[in-house]
Write an enzyme that holds these catalytic residues in place. Structure first.
Site, PDB file in Angstrom:
ATOM      1  N   SER A   1       0.849  -1.192   0.000  1.00 21.30           N
ATOM      2  CA  SER A   1       0.000   0.000   0.000  1.00 21.30           C
ATOM      3  C   SER A   1       0.880   1.236   0.000  1.00 21.30           C
ATOM      4  O   SER A   1       2.068   1.181   0.325  1.00 21.30           O
ATOM      5  CB  SER A   1      -0.888   0.021   1.245  1.00 21.30           C
ATOM      6  OG  SER A   1      -0.133   0.401   2.395  1.00 21.30           O
ATOM      7  N   ASP A   2       0.310   2.373  -0.357  1.00 21.86           N
ATOM      8  CA  ASP A   2       1.003   3.630  -0.105  1.00 21.86           C
ATOM      9  C   ASP A   2       0.826   3.975   1.370  1.00 21.86           C
ATOM     10  O   ASP A   2       0.113   3.289   2.108  1.00 21.86           O
ATOM     11  CB  ASP A   2       0.465   4.735  -1.022  1.00 21.86           C
ATOM     12  CG  ASP A   2       1.506   5.819  -1.295  1.00 21.86           C
ATOM     13  OD1 ASP A   2       2.428   5.991  -0.471  1.00 21.86           O
ATOM     14  OD2 ASP A   2       1.407   6.495  -2.328  1.00 21.86           O
ATOM     15  N   TRP A   3       1.465   5.040   1.799  1.00 21.28           N
ATOM     16  CA  TRP A   3       1.548   5.409   3.211  1.00 21.28           C
ATOM     17  C   TRP A   3       0.154   5.477   3.856  1.00 21.28           C
ATOM     18  O   TRP A   3      -0.642   6.344   3.529  1.00 21.28           O
ATOM     19  CB  TRP A   3       2.272   6.747   3.340  1.00 21.28           C
ATOM     20  CG  TRP A   3       2.415   7.271   4.729  1.00 21.28           C
ATOM     21  CD1 TRP A   3       1.485   8.002   5.421  1.00 21.28           C
ATOM     22  CD2 TRP A   3       3.540   7.118   5.597  1.00 21.28           C
ATOM     23  NE1 TRP A   3       1.962   8.320   6.666  1.00 21.28           N
ATOM     24  CE2 TRP A   3       3.225   7.795   6.804  1.00 21.28           C
ATOM     25  CE3 TRP A   3       4.766   6.490   5.473  1.00 21.28           C
ATOM     26  CZ2 TRP A   3       4.116   7.852   7.875  1.00 21.28           C
ATOM     27  CZ3 TRP A   3       5.661   6.549   6.541  1.00 21.28           C
ATOM     28  CH2 TRP A   3       5.331   7.219   7.719  1.00 21.28           C
TER      29      TRP A   3
END
Length: 739
Positions: free
Chosen positions: A266-268
């Protein structure tokens, strides 16, 4: 090694080890592998070490202390129950301590080789610090210069982005990912992130599937084909479903259609943000959606750590889904060779800012510079004939600003600024008069303008360093007005009034609207944010030591109201032409309201950009002639060659980026007016001619049609070869159905 087949071979080699580990792992240890912990400024070291020791941590983010990393790897290998090493992630976007041009600048080189070399140098420096995984390249197609992250992209075209993304992956990972100094690459942001509404970061992306497949997914498919180790999901949503929970993207396309066997992250904190999107009611449901969609690892956040076990115990998530995710993570660690050599010896790698890295980064910076205008051949400036020169502007001597966005570890003390490089190049023979004029690019303080005019008046020529500071582009730094910020336009006009030749050198993280100054200066060099060696590269181009060869990877609008404007648009039922355009100032104020004969253009801007995709001038002068095709027809599955003669009619050698475009005249869905299919950098000696040869295979002409399946459709095609996307040298051919 950088092929899907080669990576499949590696999978079979590691399958037994992965299965053996999975058989021994507890559920808590499996979930631990799916969690990436951030090592922030005030983190709890003992708590982190205990988490690793207990098997609750699969990866670390944002630490570059090699001694601490080695110690934490020791804890993982020697003190945890199963001895599984850690992935160490860091945003190594365009360099590490030494910084290359921003990716958009590297795209302006149209040179996959130099992109590979720059990424290889960045990987080696990052590996010295213990990093083994970068969140790069960003292969989002970016057609809106208001978007701050266009700086991290390779521009508006999927073919250029795909080829340069693959080149960057090759630099990071090499032919053997386990080799010393190589790190795992991660293609991001999957998918469509470059199409955020109005260029606002994190905003919605409204993309129909046909556009998604034909444009935005193509560079990701190239990245998978290049053997990229990981893929990161986008923050935004696609057709109402955020990418982090998008089964169509992650399972159907990435895994099913492309056969990707790497790691999806995932992104942040984007898993927990599914609730903010309004897709889920709480973190538990967010964990369910992301895991079900196929996100293997959570970057930051704790939705997986807190809720996956409960979801499995409730029977909502099958343990086999978790096993698959963990296998993908372990596979990445095996491919990196971490089970055999997780520890880093910095002395086994080249020193920071070694000669090879500096040379590569200077070459990248020099080849990224785009000569936009050069009235009366004012450039190159004469080193031997000049006695005085004015260097003016807030970015002439700004070592940090030239590094650009997203350089957490960039060392500004290594930067060689344009002012320093010009002084070094010219020595004592030329008087250099320097005046910053503005304290920053955003400043409206005009107190030093009179001093700048005096400096200009007392010099033979003026080099005016303009643009935007590094902080004005990048993630969360979108701009609605993409003109020169602050009082820079007024500065240009004041300097112009001094009556001396004015050369503008612009450093920026995006295309800017330059209509206000294009007629106020004699030449424009667009240098992007050129990195550590930007100064020497700019100086060499200004004074003719190097000939510019950069080409625009993205169209430059006349004004922001034209955005998005890109070369490969659709024809529509009422395409514009020079004959149909009416300017607002030419309309009779008493004219009747009519639509007859009208076409798709803006009354105040027309329909063309200020500078088109692929555009860039040279000190050499090139001419294209004699386009010829090996055959007027090809069958589906066949190919033909396109030849063109390229003449250098000048006294100066130069490199030209020769570009090939095609148009499919009739399709089951509407096709762009032209599409880039191939390009070559070609060096030509003075008063010489070379033949440039391209091969067009029918597969290059395929697209996703009405049923979203990929095919090359029979029919008539146009082909152009030239210096930019407005190339006029044209041929025609027909694709025939296979017999």
């Amino acid at each position: 090694m950088n092929s899907i087949a080669a990576y499949d071979a590696k999978v079979s080699r590691f399958d037994s080890e992965i299965d053996a580990l999975l058989d021994r792992m507890t559920l808590a240890e499996k979930i631990g592998q799916m969690c990436q912990w951030n090592v922030g400024e005030h983190f709890d070291y003992d708590g982190l070490a205990n988490g690793i020791r207990s098997g609750y941590v699969g990866s670390l983010l944002n630490t570059v202390d090699v001694n601490m990393i080695n110690e934490l790897q020791r804890v993982a290998l020697e003190e945890s129950r199963l001895g599984i090493p850690l992935l160490i992630g860091r945003d190594v976007i365009h360099g590490f301590n030494t910084v290359a041009p921003i990716p958009l600048g590297q795209a302006a080189t149209w040179n996959p080789t130099v992109v590979t070399q720059a990424a290889s140098a960045a990987a080696a420096e990052a590996a010295r610090a213990g990093v083994n995984w970068t969140f790069s390249p960003m292969v989002d197609v970016a057609r809106d210069p208001r978007w701050g992250r266009i700086a991290e992209s390779f521009g508006e075209d999927p073919v250029l982005a795909g080829k340069l993304g693959a080149a960057m992956i090759a630099g990071y990972q090499g032919k053997d990912l386990s080799a010393n100094g190589k790190i795992a690459a991660c293609a991001k942001h999957f998918a469509g992130y470059g199409a955020v509404e109005s260029g606002r970061d994190y905003a919605t992306t409204n993309l129909p599937e046909n556009e998604l497949r034909n444009v935005y997914l193509r560079p990701f498919a190239d990245a998978v084909g290049a053997g990229v180790s990981a893929v990161m999901t986008s923050f935004s949503d696609i057709d109402g479903v955020p990418a982090t929970a998008n089964t169509f993207l992650l399972r159907d396309v990435l895994r099913g259609e492309w056969g990707f066997d790497g790691l999806v992250i995932s992104d942040w904190d984007s898993i927990r943000q599914l609730q903010i999107h309004g897709l889920t009611a709480n973190d538990k449901e967010s964990a369910f959606e992301a895991a079900t969609a196929g996100v293997d690892m959570e970057m930051f956040g704790d939705a997986y750590a807190k809720h996956l076990q409960e979801l499995i115990e409730e029977g909502r998530i099958d343990i086999r889904q978790v096993d698959t995710a963990v296998a993908n993570i372990l596979r990445a660690k095996f491919r990196l060779g971490l089970f055999n050599h997780a520890y880093v010896d910095p002395e086994s790698l080249p020193p920071i800012a070694d000669e090879r890295t500096l040379a590569v980064y200077k070459q990248a910076a020099a080849e990224s510079i785009v000569l936009l205008t050069n009235n009366d051949h004012v450039l190159p400036l004469g080193r031997d004939s000049m006695r005085s020169i004015a260097v003016i502007g807030p970015l002439a001597d700004a070592p940090y600003e030239q590094l650009g966005t997203w350089i957490f570890d960039g060392d500004a003390s290594l930067s060689v600024t344009p002012l320093a490089a010009i002084k070094s190049l010219l020595g004592e023979s030329v008087d250099i008069h320097y005046e910053p004029a503005l304290p920053t690019s955003r400043s409206h303080d005009r107190q030093a303008f009179d001093a700048a005019v005096n400096v200009a008046s007392s010099s033979e020529a003026v080099i005016l360093f303009l643009g935007e500071e590094s902080i004005l582009s990048g993630e969360a730094h979108s701009r609605a007005d993409i003109g020169l910020p602050g009082a820079q336009v007024e500065l240009v006009k004041r300097i112009r009034a001094a009556g001396k030749p004015v050369i503008a050198v612009i450093q920026a993280g995006r295309p800017l609207t330059l209509t206000d100054i294009v007629d106020e200066v004699d030449a424009i060099l667009f240098a992007w944010h050129p990195g550590t060696m930007g100064g020497p590269a700019i100086a060499d181009v200004l004074f003719g030591e190097l000939t510019p060869s950069g080409k625009l990877p993205v169209s430059f609008p006349k004004m922001v109201g034209q955005v998005p404007i890109y070369y490969s648009g659709k024809n529509t039922g009422k395409p514009p032409s020079p004959e149909t355009v009416v300017h607002i100032d030419d309309i009779d104020p008493h004219a009747s309201q009519l639509s007859t004969g009208m076409t798709a253009f803006h009354l105040d801007a027309g329909y063309l950009p200020l500078f088109p995709f692929g555009y860039g001038l040279s000190y050499a002068e090139f001419r294209y002639e004699n386009l010829r095709l090996s055959s007027p027809q090809i069958e589906v599955g066949g190919s033909l060659t396109v030849r063109v003669d390229l003449f250098n009619t000048s006294d100066r050698a130069g490199t030209e980026v020769v570009q090939l475009y095609v148009r499919d005249l009739v399709g089951s869905t509407t096709r762009p007016v032209r599409e880039l299919k191939d390009f070559q950098r070609v060096y030509v000696e003075p008063h010489s001619q070379v033949s440039v040869i391209f091969e067009i295979h029918s597969d290059m002409l395929g697209f996703f049609g009405r049923n979203q399946s990929f095919a090359t459709e029979p029919g008539e095609f146009h082909v152009w070869v030239g210096a930019d996307s407005n190339a006029t040298l044209m041929g025609t051919f027909e694709v025939m159905a296979a017999k």
